[in-house]
Design a protein around this motif. Structure first.
Motif, PDB file in Angstrom:
ATOM      1  N   ALA A   1      12.646   0.119   8.147  1.00  0.00           N
ATOM      2  CA  ALA A   1      12.066  -1.150   7.699  1.00  0.00           C
ATOM      3  C   ALA A   1      11.907  -2.144   8.845  1.00  0.00           C
ATOM      4  CB  ALA A   1      12.929  -1.755   6.595  1.00  0.00           C
ATOM      5  N   GLU A   2      12.456  -1.821  10.007  1.00  0.00           N
ATOM      6  CA  GLU A   2      12.402  -2.749  11.141  1.00  0.00           C
ATOM      7  C   GLU A   2      11.009  -2.830  11.760  1.00  0.00           C
ATOM      8  OE1 GLU A   2      15.647  -2.676  13.996  1.00  0.00           O
ATOM      9  OE2 GLU A   2      16.714  -1.293  12.681  1.00  0.00           O
ATOM     10  N   GLN A   3      10.185  -1.802  11.575  1.00  0.00           N
ATOM     11  CA  GLN A   3       8.839  -1.788  12.133  1.00  0.00           C
ATOM     12  C   GLN A   3       7.867  -1.242  11.091  1.00  0.00           C
ATOM     13  OE1 GLN A   3       8.968   0.562  15.741  1.00  0.00           O
ATOM     14  NE2 GLN A   3      10.154  -0.968  16.862  1.00  0.00           N
ATOM     15  N   PRO A   4       6.586  -1.588  11.218  1.00  0.00           N
ATOM     16  CA  PRO A   4       5.589  -1.039  10.279  1.00  0.00           C
ATOM     17  C   PRO A   4       5.502   0.481  10.379  1.00  0.00           C
ATOM     18  CG  PRO A   4       4.688  -2.884  11.523  1.00  0.00           C
ATOM     19  CD  PRO A   4       5.981  -2.538  12.175  1.00  0.00           C
ATOM     20  N   GLN A   5       5.374   1.112   9.238  1.00  0.00           N
ATOM     21  CA  GLN A   5       5.236   2.558   9.142  1.00  0.00           C
ATOM     22  C   GLN A   5       3.790   2.897   8.761  1.00  0.00           C
ATOM     23  OE1 GLN A   5       7.843   4.330  10.226  1.00  0.00           O
ATOM     24  NE2 GLN A   5       8.778   2.310  10.546  1.00  0.00           N
ATOM     25  N   PRO A   6       3.431   4.165   8.753  1.00  0.00           N
ATOM     26  CA  PRO A   6       2.049   4.513   8.402  1.00  0.00           C
ATOM     27  C   PRO A   6       1.585   3.904   7.082  1.00  0.00           C
ATOM     28  CG  PRO A   6       3.153   6.428   9.299  1.00  0.00           C
ATOM     29  CD  PRO A   6       4.197   5.357   9.177  1.00  0.00           C
ATOM     30  N   GLY A   7       2.482   3.835   6.100  1.00  0.00           N
ATOM     31  CA  GLY A   7       2.112   3.232   4.816  1.00  0.00           C
ATOM     32  C   GLY A   7       1.792   1.758   4.927  1.00  0.00           C
ATOM     33  N   ASP A   8       2.417   1.080   5.890  1.00  0.00           N
ATOM     34  CA  ASP A   8       2.135  -0.344   6.105  1.00  0.00           C
ATOM     35  C   ASP A   8       0.826  -0.563   6.848  1.00  0.00           C
ATOM     36  OD1 ASP A   8       4.700  -1.246   5.028  1.00  0.00           O
ATOM     37  OD2 ASP A   8       5.577  -0.388   6.855  1.00  0.00           O
ATOM     38  N   MET A   9       0.335   0.497   7.493  1.00  0.00           N
ATOM     39  CA  MET A   9      -0.873   0.380   8.308  1.00  0.00           C
ATOM     40  C   MET A   9      -2.102   0.942   7.607  1.00  0.00           C
ATOM     41  SD  MET A   9       0.633  -1.170  10.700  1.00  0.00           S
ATOM     42  CE  MET A   9      -0.700  -1.398  11.854  1.00  0.00           C
TER      43      MET A   9
END
Length: 470
Positions: free
Chosen positions: A136-144
């Motif tokens: 959760a500390e950085q954007p993951q593929p789902g967030d992008m």
């Protein structure tokens, strides 16, 4: 048959209006890892067999001036999904596990833009756009923008055989059976089978092959008995195994009756790995063909890569194009095909290729641009405009190539001074053997101005990940 760019632009067929309505095209982008310009049979390799990619090229266009966004993996991938020069994103080098470096959530990506326009989006394979993967500390593929993802942070581990480090939509998968490219292609095929058939799709398939640590099926290794150098047959078989995975994806499209309305783009993230860079690279027998340099070089061998585009009914078949294209062009091309209006294109460095499909001349607002501060030698920045390529050399000396971005590197990037320039006509001199800067001072002056301006813009707001909270 070889066509010049000009003739290709005149003869390519136009896109029907239906592609901008309900029947918008699907897009399948296939990205290899460390595949060299000369590694495919259809790009001239004398030994490696790639029948499925040969067929793909025969059914579309073989792109002989196709470029990656950078000569190393993470920047190249960041450029592909955003259409931006990686340096201005702060993606300066490959991203080790745990690194603070990542593509930030506010950056528009091709997946998010198409998803917002009603596309289904999927990522399958190597991600490598953040250091804190599945955190959760950085954007993951789902967030992008990827509404389905099956990925690894970096390489398939422990090797391509039976990898154990895949994550599916945030959940660790555990051990898998088979070789990485088949595992990835199988997951993508299942997704295609179960997707909503009423919606178009965007799928980004990112094979780990032929990046180290290489593992290949024994039966394929045995088909290369004349490859007598240590690790050579393993490498050749690895490329052929990847070719089989491409064939399985194309068979899935055919079985699902998707092949006629799917734009397929095949390419690589950078040039081939060198044998002597680190001990585990003993299987890296990739070829850059006639090009100068390999991975981590700002010369052509580091950034010019194989490229194939297949789009039945919309591009000619079985031809060759020398039109300079780049992975940065994927985002604007997909958006135009999908009818997505880009409100702010000021940060984009790619150009839509749809005009090429419609028989129009492609006009780039700015030359193609590359930067890699850890490149081999003093050449760290380059631009290409038409036939001309300008390489900028700095006065800082060689920073250990491929060692990853570290604390204290940012001042080197932000304060770089370029003291010498080399000019090549890369249409006539594909191997960059003759520096003709002294013969064409006006071309040097024009491209130098564009290069320095873009470098200043790219570095102006780029983050220093070790001094800023990101």
């Amino acid at each position: 048959m070889r066509w010049t760019s000009f003739l290709l632009l005149l003869i390519l067929l136009g896109l029907p209006a239906s592609l901008r309505a309900d029947n918008r095209p699907n897009v399948l982008v296939i990205l290899c890892d460390d595949l060299g310009y000369g590694d495919l049979e259809c790009f001239g390799h004398p030994s490696i067999k790639t029948p499925h990619l040969n067929q793909l090229a025969a059914e579309g266009i073989r792109l002989t001036s196709c470029y990656s966004a950078a000569p190393v993996c993470s920047p190249s991938r960041a450029g592909l999904i955003t259409g931006q020069t990686p340096t201005q994103l702060g993606i300066y080098d490959w991203i080790p596990a745990g690194s603070p470096m990542h593509v930030q959530k506010q950056e528009p990506t091709v997946a998010r833009l198409l998803k917002d326009a009603g596309y289904q989006t999927g990522l399958f394979g190597k991600w490598h756009c953040n250091g804190k993967f599945n955190s959760a500390e950085q954007p993951q593929p789902g967030d992008m923008g990827f509404d389905y993802w099956f990925a690894t942070q970096n390489n398939a581990a422990p090797t391509h055989a039976n990898p154990t480090n895949f994550v599916r939509n945030g959940k660790e998968v555990g051990p898998t059976e088979g070789y990485s490219c088949q595992v990835v292609a199988g997951e993508a095929s299942k997704w295609l089978e179960h997707r909503d058939p009423a919606k178009p799709f965007f799928a980004l398939v990112t094979f780990h092959e032929p990046h180290e640590p290489i593992a290949s099926p024994a039966a394929l290794v045995e088909t290369y008995p004349d490859a007598d150098k240590k690790g050579e047959a393993l490498y050749y078989a690895n490329v052929t195994n990847m070719d089989r995975a491409v064939g399985s994806l194309m068979e899935t499209l055919k079985r699902l009756k998707l092949q006629d309305n799917t734009l397929v783009l095949f390419t690589s993230d950078n040039g081939p790995e060198t044998l002597d860079r680190y001990p585990n690279a003993w299987r890296s027998h990739g070829s850059s063909g006639p090009l100068r340099g390999m991975k981590l070089h700002i010369y052509e061998g580091g950034i010019r890569v194989p490229g194939i585009v297949r789009f039945p009914g919309h591009v000619p078949v079985g031809i060759e194009s020398d039109l300079p294209v780049c992975s940065l062009d994927i985002l604007p091309t997909c958006c135009e095909l999908a009818g997505v209006e880009l409100n702010d294109t000021s940060k984009l460095d790619g150009t839509s290729l749809v005009g090429m499909f419609e028989g129009k001349t492609i006009q780039r607002d700015k030359p193609l641009f590359w930067h890699y501060y850890r490149a081999y030698g003093d050449g760290k920045v380059a631009v290409r405009d038409g036939d001309w390529k300008l390489v900028a050399l700095w006065d800082q000396g060689e920073v250990k190539p491929g060692a990853a971005y570290k604390k204290g590197d940012y001042p080197l990037i932000a304060g770089a001074k370029f003291t010498k320039f080399e000019l090549y006509n890369v249409t006539e001199d594909i191997g960059e053997k003759e520096n003709v800067a002294s013969q064409h001072p006006q071309v040097v002056a024009r491209l130098k101005k564009a290069l320095l301006a873009k470098y200043a813009t790219a570095t102006a707001n780029a983050p220093d990940w070790f001094s800023e909270a990101k």
